[in-house]
Design a protein around this motif. Sequence first.
Motif, PDB file in Angstrom:
ATOM      1  N   LEU A  20      31.570  87.109  44.034  1.00 35.73           N
ATOM      2  CA  LEU A  20      30.897  86.147  45.086  1.00 35.73           C
ATOM      3  C   LEU A  20      30.994  84.654  44.780  1.00 35.73           C
ATOM      4  CD1 LEU A  20      27.799  88.298  46.125  1.00 35.73           C
ATOM      5  CD2 LEU A  20      29.807  87.748  47.625  1.00 35.73           C
ATOM      6  N   THR A  21      30.936  84.491  43.352  1.00 35.93           N
ATOM      7  CA  THR A  21      30.874  83.204  42.781  1.00 35.93           C
ATOM      8  C   THR A  21      32.235  82.472  42.980  1.00 35.93           C
ATOM      9  OG1 THR A  21      29.012  83.701  41.078  1.00 35.93           O
ATOM     10  CG2 THR A  21      30.596  81.792  40.681  1.00 35.93           C
ATOM     11  N   VAL A  22      33.288  83.377  42.806  1.00 32.09           N
ATOM     12  CA  VAL A  22      34.620  83.040  42.875  1.00 32.09           C
ATOM     13  C   VAL A  22      34.833  82.427  44.303  1.00 32.09           C
ATOM     14  CG1 VAL A  22      37.157  83.619  42.757  1.00 32.09           C
ATOM     15  CG2 VAL A  22      35.593  84.449  40.810  1.00 32.09           C
ATOM     16  N   ASP A  23      34.354  83.101  45.311  1.00 34.12           N
ATOM     17  CA  ASP A  23      34.398  82.642  46.588  1.00 34.12           C
ATOM     18  C   ASP A  23      33.453  81.685  47.031  1.00 34.12           C
ATOM     19  OD1 ASP A  23      36.508  84.137  47.217  1.00 34.12           O
ATOM     20  OD2 ASP A  23      35.376  85.855  48.168  1.00 34.12           O
ATOM     21  N   GLY A  24      32.609  80.955  46.216  1.00 29.87           N
ATOM     22  CA  GLY A  24      32.018  79.860  46.444  1.00 29.87           C
ATOM     23  C   GLY A  24      30.428  80.040  46.667  1.00 29.87           C
ATOM     24  N   TYR A  25      29.934  81.400  46.504  1.00 27.29           N
ATOM     25  CA  TYR A  25      28.601  81.701  46.626  1.00 27.29           C
ATOM     26  C   TYR A  25      27.522  81.339  45.534  1.00 27.29           C
ATOM     27  CZ  TYR A  25      30.414  84.053  50.846  1.00 27.29           C
ATOM     28  OH  TYR A  25      30.851  84.139  52.330  1.00 27.29           O
ATOM     29  N   ALA A  26      27.951  80.960  44.610  1.00 29.34           N
ATOM     30  CA  ALA A  26      27.477  80.777  43.261  1.00 29.34           C
ATOM     31  C   ALA A  26      26.185  81.849  43.211  1.00 29.34           C
ATOM     32  CB  ALA A  26      26.370  79.256  43.614  1.00 29.34           C
ATOM     33  N   ALA A  27      26.666  83.071  42.947  1.00 33.30           N
ATOM     34  CA  ALA A  27      25.750  84.376  42.746  1.00 33.30           C
ATOM     35  C   ALA A  27      25.192  84.708  41.324  1.00 33.30           C
ATOM     36  CB  ALA A  27      26.593  85.291  43.549  1.00 33.30           C
ATOM     37  N   THR A  28      24.117  85.102  41.310  1.00 36.22           N
ATOM     38  CA  THR A  28      23.829  85.954  40.194  1.00 36.22           C
ATOM     39  C   THR A  28      22.951  87.126  40.303  1.00 36.22           C
ATOM     40  OG1 THR A  28      21.512  84.740  40.347  1.00 36.22           O
ATOM     41  CG2 THR A  28      23.332  83.363  39.077  1.00 36.22           C
ATOM     42  N   ALA A  29      22.890  87.886  39.385  1.00 36.40           N
ATOM     43  CA  ALA A  29      22.105  89.186  39.441  1.00 36.40           C
ATOM     44  C   ALA A  29      21.051  89.357  38.293  1.00 36.40           C
ATOM     45  CB  ALA A  29      23.090  90.303  39.291  1.00 36.40           C
ATOM     46  N   LYS A  30      19.913  89.731  38.707  1.00 38.05           N
ATOM     47  CA  LYS A  30      18.737  89.888  37.685  1.00 38.05           C
ATOM     48  C   LYS A  30      17.981  91.012  37.992  1.00 38.05           C
ATOM     49  CE  LYS A  30      15.835  86.425  39.943  1.00 38.05           C
ATOM     50  NZ  LYS A  30      15.303  85.038  39.824  1.00 38.05           N
ATOM     51  N   SER A  31      17.144  91.196  36.920  1.00 37.67           N
ATOM     52  CA  SER A  31      16.084  92.355  37.408  1.00 37.67           C
ATOM     53  C   SER A  31      15.071  91.672  38.216  1.00 37.67           C
ATOM     54  CB  SER A  31      15.452  92.806  35.954  1.00 37.67           C
ATOM     55  OG  SER A  31      16.217  93.411  35.103  1.00 37.67           O
ATOM     56  N   ALA A  32      14.868  92.806  39.200  1.00 40.40           N
ATOM     57  CA  ALA A  32      13.841  92.181  40.182  1.00 40.40           C
ATOM     58  C   ALA A  32      12.385  92.607  39.901  1.00 40.40           C
ATOM     59  CB  ALA A  32      13.869  93.456  41.508  1.00 40.40           C
ATOM     60  N   PRO A  33      11.621  91.326  40.107  1.00 37.75           N
ATOM     61  CA  PRO A  33       9.972  91.483  39.703  1.00 37.75           C
ATOM     62  C   PRO A  33       9.397  92.221  40.552  1.00 37.75           C
ATOM     63  CG  PRO A  33      10.575  89.433  41.368  1.00 37.75           C
ATOM     64  CD  PRO A  33      12.063  90.256  40.837  1.00 37.75           C
ATOM     65  N   GLY A  34       8.236  92.961  39.918  1.00 42.38           N
ATOM     66  CA  GLY A  34       7.508  93.620  40.790  1.00 42.38           C
ATOM     67  C   GLY A  34       7.457  95.049  40.191  1.00 42.38           C
ATOM     68  N   PRO A  35       6.894  96.104  40.961  1.00 45.28           N
ATOM     69  CA  PRO A  35       6.795  97.479  40.704  1.00 45.28           C
ATOM     70  C   PRO A  35       8.199  98.141  40.881  1.00 45.28           C
ATOM     71  CG  PRO A  35       5.458  97.251  42.536  1.00 45.28           C
ATOM     72  CD  PRO A  35       5.866  95.786  42.021  1.00 45.28           C
ATOM     73  N   GLN A  36       8.596  97.623  41.833  1.00 39.47           N
ATOM     74  CA  GLN A  36      10.137  98.443  42.163  1.00 39.47           C
ATOM     75  C   GLN A  36      11.098  98.274  41.151  1.00 39.47           C
ATOM     76  OE1 GLN A  36      10.655  96.675  46.345  1.00 39.47           O
ATOM     77  NE2 GLN A  36      10.820  98.931  47.051  1.00 39.47           N
ATOM     78  N   SER A  37      11.835  99.365  40.842  1.00 39.27           N
ATOM     79  CA  SER A  37      13.103  99.376  39.844  1.00 39.27           C
ATOM     80  C   SER A  37      14.208  98.824  40.561  1.00 39.27           C
ATOM     81  CB  SER A  37      13.097 100.603  39.293  1.00 39.27           C
ATOM     82  OG  SER A  37      14.311 100.698  38.199  1.00 39.27           O
ATOM     83  N   GLY A  38      14.940  97.774  40.373  1.00 37.75           N
ATOM     84  CA  GLY A  38      16.261  97.243  40.854  1.00 37.75           C
ATOM     85  C   GLY A  38      16.494  95.925  40.298  1.00 37.75           C
ATOM     86  N   GLU A  39      17.484  95.560  41.058  1.00 37.27           N
ATOM     87  CA  GLU A  39      18.180  94.115  40.686  1.00 37.27           C
ATOM     88  C   GLU A  39      18.024  93.342  41.974  1.00 37.27           C
ATOM     89  OE1 GLU A  39      21.665  94.191  37.749  1.00 37.27           O
ATOM     90  OE2 GLU A  39      21.526  95.966  39.034  1.00 37.27           O
ATOM     91  N   GLN A  40      17.912  91.874  41.778  1.00 42.57           N
ATOM     92  CA  GLN A  40      18.117  91.043  42.782  1.00 42.57           C
ATOM     93  C   GLN A  40      19.482  90.458  42.789  1.00 42.57           C
ATOM     94  OE1 GLN A  40      15.028  88.256  43.136  1.00 42.57           O
ATOM     95  NE2 GLN A  40      13.451  89.848  44.041  1.00 42.57           N
ATOM     96  N   LEU A  41      20.195  90.287  43.925  1.00 44.17           N
ATOM     97  CA  LEU A  41      21.498  89.742  44.084  1.00 44.17           C
ATOM     98  C   LEU A  41      21.105  88.374  44.523  1.00 44.17           C
ATOM     99  CD1 LEU A  41      24.463  89.621  43.486  1.00 44.17           C
ATOM    100  CD2 LEU A  41      24.604  90.641  45.937  1.00 44.17           C
ATOM    101  N   CYS A  42      21.456  87.327  44.160  1.00 46.48           N
ATOM    102  CA  CYS A  42      21.042  86.008  44.561  1.00 46.48           C
ATOM    103  C   CYS A  42      22.159  85.245  44.790  1.00 46.48           C
ATOM    104  CB  CYS A  42      20.132  85.265  43.791  1.00 46.48           C
ATOM    105  SG  CYS A  42      18.455  86.099  43.163  1.00 46.48           S
ATOM    106  N   GLN A  43      22.216  84.471  46.176  1.00 44.29           N
ATOM    107  CA  GLN A  43      23.481  83.688  46.563  1.00 44.29           C
ATOM    108  C   GLN A  43      22.923  82.246  46.679  1.00 44.29           C
ATOM    109  OE1 GLN A  43      24.282  87.101  49.078  1.00 44.29           O
ATOM    110  NE2 GLN A  43      26.175  86.019  49.449  1.00 44.29           N
ATOM    111  N   HIS A  44      22.907  81.355  45.661  1.00 39.05           N
ATOM    112  CA  HIS A  44      22.593  80.123  45.889  1.00 39.05           C
ATOM    113  C   HIS A  44      23.149  79.031  46.815  1.00 39.05           C
ATOM    114  CE1 HIS A  44      19.738  81.139  42.309  1.00 39.05           C
ATOM    115  NE2 HIS A  44      21.129  81.782  41.957  1.00 39.05           N
ATOM    116  N   HIS A  45      24.012  79.553  47.186  1.00 40.98           N
ATOM    117  CA  HIS A  45      24.924  78.774  48.067  1.00 40.98           C
ATOM    118  C   HIS A  45      25.661  79.647  49.156  1.00 40.98           C
ATOM    119  CE1 HIS A  45      27.430  75.612  50.010  1.00 40.98           C
ATOM    120  NE2 HIS A  45      28.696  76.231  49.622  1.00 40.98           N
ATOM    121  N   CYS A  46      25.679  79.411  50.337  1.00 40.45           N
ATOM    122  CA  CYS A  46      26.524  79.830  51.424  1.00 40.45           C
ATOM    123  C   CYS A  46      27.507  79.162  52.348  1.00 40.45           C
ATOM    124  CB  CYS A  46      25.380  80.653  52.427  1.00 40.45           C
ATOM    125  SG  CYS A  46      26.178  81.554  53.879  1.00 40.45           S
TER     126      CYS A  46
END
Length: 259
Positions: A159-185
Amino acid sequence: MKYGERQIEAPQGELATGERSTRDRVARSILDHGPSTVADLAQRLGLTQAAVRRHLDALVADDVIASREQRVYGARTRGRPAKVFALTACGRDAFDQSYDALAAEALRWIAQSAGGGEQGEAAVAAFARARLETQAVSYREAVEAADPADRAEALARALTVDGYAATAKSAPGPQSGEQLCQHHCPVAHVAEQFPQLCEAETEVFSRLLGTHVQRLATIAHGDGVCTTFIPRSAGPAAHAPQTNTSVTASVRTAGRNPA
């Protein structure tokens, strides 16, 4: 700046801001007046030619402008032709464009041509899905080449290659998972009017990652970052059909903050 014998120095950040402001003025002058010589710019902006050259060098290094020989019409005089500086395609893109307005008008036309109402919304959604499917070709290659545990990160890099400035990180809170964050759209302004763009994107993410995903926030809705929750345990259906119940339930809030 000197006051008597004492020299006052501006903070480094202030100097950097001033440099950037003057550099923007140089680029704007070229946009407004066309290809320009150093002398032209110095006269228009009230700067020394040495100062103009310094800013031009920085703009050339950033691929905002490029130099070329000045075109001469009529008899050529003696000596080397003057060098002029013109905006590159990248430089023009840095200024205001009407692409968002054009895209919104095109989508409105699609909706109206389909009859408006629910039919119009369905036509826009079909366009959004077709657009994302084309983009998803490279995303799918990146995701399938990665280990299952690293697929969210692989999608973020694609996604970052296409200009979305994306990152992935562990999600906070009790749920087990990750957050995909796009800092630009790149299509945020259009997606404000047509949330089908966000919904189609969420559907594609779900199919690529083989699990239901939940859109928590979007830039189009006014949030600072587009955030998608991805459960830690991805299911085996990496290419699940769009009618999958878990997928459909998760994308209904795409483009609209569910909070």
